[in-house]
Write an enzyme that holds these catalytic residues in place. Structure first.
Site, short mmCIF file in Angstrom:
data_model
loop_
_atom_site.label_atom_id
_atom_site.label_comp_id
_atom_site.label_asym_id
_atom_site.label_seq_id
_atom_site.Cartn_x
_atom_site.Cartn_y
_atom_site.Cartn_z
N HIS A 137 -23.54 15.36 2.33
CA HIS A 137 -23.48 15.80 0.94
C HIS A 137 -22.48 16.93 0.81
N GLY A 171 -0.22 -14.25 -13.48
CA GLY A 171 -1.31 -14.28 -12.50
C GLY A 171 -1.98 -12.92 -12.38
N ALA A 172 -3.25 -12.84 -12.86
CA ALA A 172 -3.99 -11.58 -12.71
C ALA A 172 -4.86 -11.66 -11.46
N GLY A 173 -4.24 -12.08 -10.36
CA GLY A 173 -4.94 -12.10 -9.07
C GLY A 173 -4.68 -10.79 -8.35
N VAL A 174 -4.86 -10.83 -7.04
CA VAL A 174 -4.78 -9.58 -6.27
C VAL A 174 -3.37 -9.00 -6.30
N ILE A 175 -2.37 -9.86 -6.10
CA ILE A 175 -0.99 -9.35 -6.09
C ILE A 175 -0.60 -8.86 -7.48
N ASP A 191 -3.75 -17.62 7.42
CA ASP A 191 -3.53 -18.18 6.07
C ASP A 191 -3.28 -19.68 6.08
N GLY A 221 9.77 -22.48 15.27
CA GLY A 221 9.04 -23.26 16.28
C GLY A 221 8.64 -24.62 15.69
N LYS A 270 0.84 -1.21 0.00
CA LYS A 270 0.00 0.00 0.00
C LYS A 270 0.87 1.26 0.00
P1 FAD Z 1 1.73 -14.44 8.01
O1 FAD Z 1 1.51 -12.98 7.95
O2 FAD Z 1 2.24 -15.12 6.79
O3 FAD Z 1 2.72 -14.68 9.22
C1 FAD Z 1 3.20 -15.95 9.53
C2 FAD Z 1 4.47 -15.78 10.36
O4 FAD Z 1 4.84 -17.06 10.89
C3 FAD Z 1 5.68 -15.32 9.54
O5 FAD Z 1 6.36 -14.31 10.24
C4 FAD Z 1 6.54 -16.56 9.43
O6 FAD Z 1 7.93 -16.27 9.33
C5 FAD Z 1 6.23 -17.25 10.75
N1 FAD Z 1 6.49 -18.68 10.78
C6 FAD Z 1 6.11 -19.62 9.88
N2 FAD Z 1 6.46 -20.86 10.31
C7 FAD Z 1 7.09 -20.68 11.50
C8 FAD Z 1 7.66 -21.56 12.45
N3 FAD Z 1 7.64 -22.90 12.27
N4 FAD Z 1 8.25 -21.03 13.55
C9 FAD Z 1 8.26 -19.69 13.75
N5 FAD Z 1 7.71 -18.80 12.90
C10 FAD Z 1 7.13 -19.30 11.80
N6 FAD Z 1 -4.21 -9.04 3.15
C11 FAD Z 1 -5.08 -8.06 3.44
O7 FAD Z 1 -6.01 -8.28 4.22
N7 FAD Z 1 -4.97 -6.82 2.88
C12 FAD Z 1 -3.97 -6.52 2.01
O8 FAD Z 1 -3.89 -5.40 1.53
C13 FAD Z 1 -3.04 -7.53 1.69
N8 FAD Z 1 -2.03 -7.27 0.85
C14 FAD Z 1 -1.12 -8.26 0.58
C15 FAD Z 1 -0.09 -7.98 -0.31
C16 FAD Z 1 0.83 -8.95 -0.62
C17 FAD Z 1 1.95 -8.63 -1.59
C18 FAD Z 1 0.76 -10.23 0.00
C19 FAD Z 1 1.79 -11.29 -0.28
C20 FAD Z 1 -0.26 -10.52 0.89
C21 FAD Z 1 -1.22 -9.54 1.18
N9 FAD Z 1 -2.28 -9.78 2.04
C22 FAD Z 1 -3.19 -8.81 2.30
C23 FAD Z 1 -2.46 -11.09 2.69
C24 FAD Z 1 -1.92 -11.03 4.13
O9 FAD Z 1 -0.57 -10.65 4.10
C25 FAD Z 1 -2.08 -12.39 4.78
O10 FAD Z 1 -3.42 -12.82 4.69
C26 FAD Z 1 -1.69 -12.31 6.26
O11 FAD Z 1 -0.36 -11.89 6.40
C27 FAD Z 1 -1.87 -13.67 6.93
O12 FAD Z 1 -1.51 -13.56 8.27
P2 FAD Z 1 -0.97 -14.80 9.10
O13 FAD Z 1 -0.71 -14.28 10.47
O14 FAD Z 1 -1.86 -15.95 8.93
O15 FAD Z 1 0.41 -15.23 8.42
P1 NAI Z 2 -4.66 -15.00 -6.29
O1 NAI Z 2 -5.24 -16.30 -5.93
O2 NAI Z 2 -5.39 -13.76 -5.95
O3 NAI Z 2 -4.41 -14.94 -7.86
C1 NAI Z 2 -3.58 -15.86 -8.52
C2 NAI Z 2 -3.93 -15.80 -10.00
O4 NAI Z 2 -2.95 -16.54 -10.71
C3 NAI Z 2 -5.30 -16.41 -10.30
O5 NAI Z 2 -6.05 -15.52 -11.10
C4 NAI Z 2 -4.93 -17.69 -11.03
O6 NAI Z 2 -5.90 -18.08 -11.97
C5 NAI Z 2 -3.62 -17.30 -11.69
N1 NAI Z 2 -2.75 -18.43 -12.03
C6 NAI Z 2 -2.51 -19.55 -11.30
N2 NAI Z 2 -1.64 -20.35 -11.95
C7 NAI Z 2 -1.31 -19.72 -13.10
C8 NAI Z 2 -0.44 -20.04 -14.18
N3 NAI Z 2 0.27 -21.16 -14.21
N4 NAI Z 2 -0.36 -19.16 -15.21
C9 NAI Z 2 -1.07 -18.00 -15.21
N5 NAI Z 2 -1.91 -17.65 -14.21
C10 NAI Z 2 -2.02 -18.50 -13.16
O7 NAI Z 2 -3.20 -15.02 -5.68
P2 NAI Z 2 -2.11 -13.89 -5.49
O8 NAI Z 2 -2.37 -12.73 -6.38
O9 NAI Z 2 -0.81 -14.58 -5.56
O10 NAI Z 2 -2.37 -13.42 -4.00
C11 NAI Z 2 -2.40 -14.38 -2.95
C12 NAI Z 2 -3.35 -13.96 -1.90
O11 NAI Z 2 -2.82 -12.89 -1.13
C13 NAI Z 2 -4.68 -13.42 -2.41
O12 NAI Z 2 -5.56 -14.43 -2.77
C14 NAI Z 2 -5.16 -12.64 -1.24
O13 NAI Z 2 -5.79 -13.52 -0.36
C15 NAI Z 2 -3.89 -12.10 -0.64
N6 NAI Z 2 -3.71 -10.70 -1.04
C16 NAI Z 2 -4.65 -9.80 -0.63
C17 NAI Z 2 -4.56 -8.48 -1.01
C18 NAI Z 2 -5.62 -7.54 -0.59
O14 NAI Z 2 -6.41 -7.90 0.27
N7 NAI Z 2 -5.70 -6.34 -1.17
C19 NAI Z 2 -3.43 -7.99 -1.81
C20 NAI Z 2 -2.52 -9.04 -2.21
C21 NAI Z 2 -2.67 -10.33 -1.81
#
Ligand code: FAD
Ligand code: NAI
Length: 486
Positions: free
Chosen positions: A465, A193-197, A326, A122, A58
């Site tokens: 408004h 991948g045209a997903g969220v990332i 997650d 852990g 962000k």
């Molecule tokens: P994580 O945040 O993945 O944290 C897990 C932690 O556990 C990590 O620090 C890891 O190192 C640690 N860990 C793992 N295994 C072990 C172990 N055995 N011992 C000790 N430590 C360990 N979500 C949103 O809601 N809004 C967004 O805007 C958004 N943007 C995103 C953008 C990107 C680029 C990405 C990749 C993800 C985004 N997400 C977003 C998704 C969000 O980051 C995840 O849903 C969230 O971080 C999940 O939280 P979590 O606590 O389950 O796991």
């Molecule tokens: P995603 O699941 O959102 O999108 C992955 C995309 O890749 C899908 O459209 C899928 O069809 C495509 N794909 C899969 N295999 C492929 C291939 N071989 N070739 C071409 N396309 C392929 O996953 P993404 O974008 O990696 O994000 C992971 C998760 O992180 C999201 O699902 C979301 O939960 C979280 N996230 C949330 C954000 C937010 O809340 N704003 C921002 C970024 C991530």
């Protein structure tokens, strides 16, 4: 004798750190174990979200949008600022500073709440059969300690799903970490991948001037969104100069050398295509992270995709072991992980006090989704295709931003808000938005749905408004054909 913690949380992402804080607030003695190290090799709390996810993405979206505004949009307001330029290392340093502020902030929150933080991996060792106390090994670069705890919360998050045949080097072929750390603008950027990332990261670098091509396997994109919203997004993105989204592709090969990444793929018509890019982001989803956790050794049940199996209370099949965020089913979102953390902490607190647990489970139907593209996309609840498939009778109200005074004043007129309500009861079943600042507007819809509002309830609320929130109001009025400005 070693200290026995009430709760050991493994993972300090938004699931784990929030769970640990809530446990401590409830009087439980909590330790939070996390192995994350940042690019400088330093322990850093906050997991994916704070280090390489929500927060840094962000920060870059904001910087790149500001640049884009100056370069392409502010002239319509009569504002010119000479030759706009962007210093990418400064933008990245700003992002890094924001990340550090928050990750160190969690250390302070832990201190304030008396949560013990331990750095290291852990691993669940075993539960003593007589005392029911769990042993967890904490391995910090070879220095090991054993932690004892009555309850375990697994919050180990997720990692990027690998694409077979290629290796992420975070130099030419990048995952989310690399995509957030580029110090130069690639002339040609490919995204798989045209997903969220893919959409968010593609937006950042396109706004800064990259020619971005996104290759998506599915015939359409944003499959989780309401179809009409996905269609609107597709047409809005198609108008963006420098952005191409190709759907229905099959990647055949990817070769990287020092200068170029060459991608061969079959397009939707099964024609072989070549794409050369300077950098390639791979964002094809994320997979649960249970590596080294001791899942197999302890018989922790995982499903066929590797998620820890839990019930509605996040209980695993092992006694006094919970899993959140997650690493378990449900949307991979930070706020979902945190909410599960709070719920589990409260359940453990009840159990420790010998009280029955009759609290709520996390309500998946009111978890908001936001995609921070321009226009932004946000939704909560059911979409039209889900309701049709379930045979639910519904009615729809819709209102466009172009008819809203504030949106016009801002010059951000694309998109609309759609409210879906039950045909018979008028209860709101879903709200879908695409347009300016809908990441903020969606909260009103979440609150309405959480309180089981009808569209009539929203229609009765006075909205300021001129404000963007009037679009939500008008869409709710529209459910019963009462919209005033259309
Ligand atoms: P994580 O945040 O993945 O944290 C897990 C932690 O556990 C990590 O620090 C890891 O190192 C640690 N860990 C793992 N295994 C072990 C172990 N055995 N011992 C000790 N430590 C360990 N979500 C949103 O809601 N809004 C967004 O805007 C958004 N943007 C995103 C953008 C990107 C680029 C990405 C990749 C993800 C985004 N997400 C977003 C998704 C969000 O980051 C995840 O849903 C969230 O971080 C999940 O939280 P979590 O606590 O389950 O796991
Ligand atoms: P995603 O699941 O959102 O999108 C992955 C995309 O890749 C899908 O459209 C899928 O069809 C495509 N794909 C899969 N295999 C492929 C291939 N071989 N070739 C071409 N396309 C392929 O996953 P993404 O974008 O990696 O994000 C992971 C998760 O992180 C999201 O699902 C979301 O939960 C979280 N996230 C949330 C954000 C937010 O809340 N704003 C921002 C970024 C991530």
């Amino acid at each position: 004798m070693s200290e026995v913690f009430d709760v050991a949380v493994i993972g300090a992402g938004p699931g784990g750190y929030v769970a640990a804080i809530r446990c401590a607030q409830l009087g439980l003695n909590a330790v939070c174990i996390d192995e994350w190290k940042n690019a400088k090799g330093k322990a850093s709390l906050g997991g994916t979200c704070l280090n390489v996810g929500c927060i840094p993405s962000k920060a870059l979206l904001e910087s790149s949008e500001n640049y884009f505004q100056i370069k392409h949009k502010l002239s319509a307001h009569g504002i010119t600022a000479g030759q706009a330029s962007i210093d990418v290392p400064t933008m990245i340093a700003r992002k890094d500073k924001i990340v550090t502020t928050f990750t160190t902030g969690i250390s302070s929150l832990f201190k304030k709440n008396k949560v013990k933080a331990m750095h290291g991996k852990g691993t669940l060792l075993q539960q003593e059969s007589d005392t029911k106390i769990w042993q967890v090994k904490v391995d910090d670069s070879g220095n090991t300690e054993t932690v004892l705890a009555k309850h375990i919360i697994i919050a180990t998050g997720s990692v990027p799903r690998p694409l077979p045949l290629i290796t992420i080097d975070n130099n030419r072929i990048l995952d989310n970490s690399g995509a957030l750390a580029m110090t130069e603008i690639p002339k040609r950027l490919g995204v798989i991948g045209a997903g969220v990332i893919g959409l968010e990261m593609g937006s950042v670098w396109r706004r800064l001037g990259s020619e971005v091509t996104i290759l998506e396997a599915m015939p359409e994109f944003l499959m989780a969104a309401d179809e009409q919203i996905a269609k609107e997004a597709k047409s809005a993105f198609a108008k963006e100069p420098g952005l191409k989204i190709q759907t229905g592709v099959k990647i055949q090969s990817i070769k990287a050398d020092n200068d170029v990444v060459a991608i061969q793929y079959l397009d939707a018509e099964s024609q072989m295509q070549m794409l050369d890019v300077d950098k390639l982001i791979v964002a094809i989803g994320r997979v649960p992270n249970t590596t080294g956790l001791g899942a197999t050794e302890n018989g922790l049940a995982l499903d066929e995709r590797g998620f820890v199996v839990v019930d509605q209370y996040c209980r695993t099949n092992l006694s006094n072991v919970y899993a959140i965020g997650d690493v378990v089913r449900g949307p991979m979102l930070a706020h979902k992980a945190s909410e599960e953390g709070v719920t589990v902490a409260e359940m453990i607190s009840h159990q420790e006090k010998g009280l029955p647990y009759e609290n709520e489970t996390v309500d998946f139907n009111t978890i908001p989704w936001v995609i921070y593209t321009a226009p932004e996309i946000a939704w909560v609840g059911k979409n039209e295709q889900e309701l049709k498939a379930a045979g639910v009778a519904y009615k729809v109200g819709q209102f466009p931003f172009i008819a809203n005074g504030r949106a016009r004043a801002m010059g951000e007129t694309s998109g609309f808000v759609k409210v879906i309500a039950d045909e018979n009861t008028d209860r709101v079943l879903g709200v879908h938005m695409i347009g300016p600042h809908v990441s903020e507007l969606i909260s009103e819809a979440v609150m309405a749905m959480k309180f089981s509002a009808s569209s009539e309830d929203i229609a009765c609320i006075i909205h300021a408004h001129p404000s963007l929130s009037e679009v939500f109001h008008e869409a709710a009025l529209g459910v019963n054909k009462r919209a005033l400005h259309i």
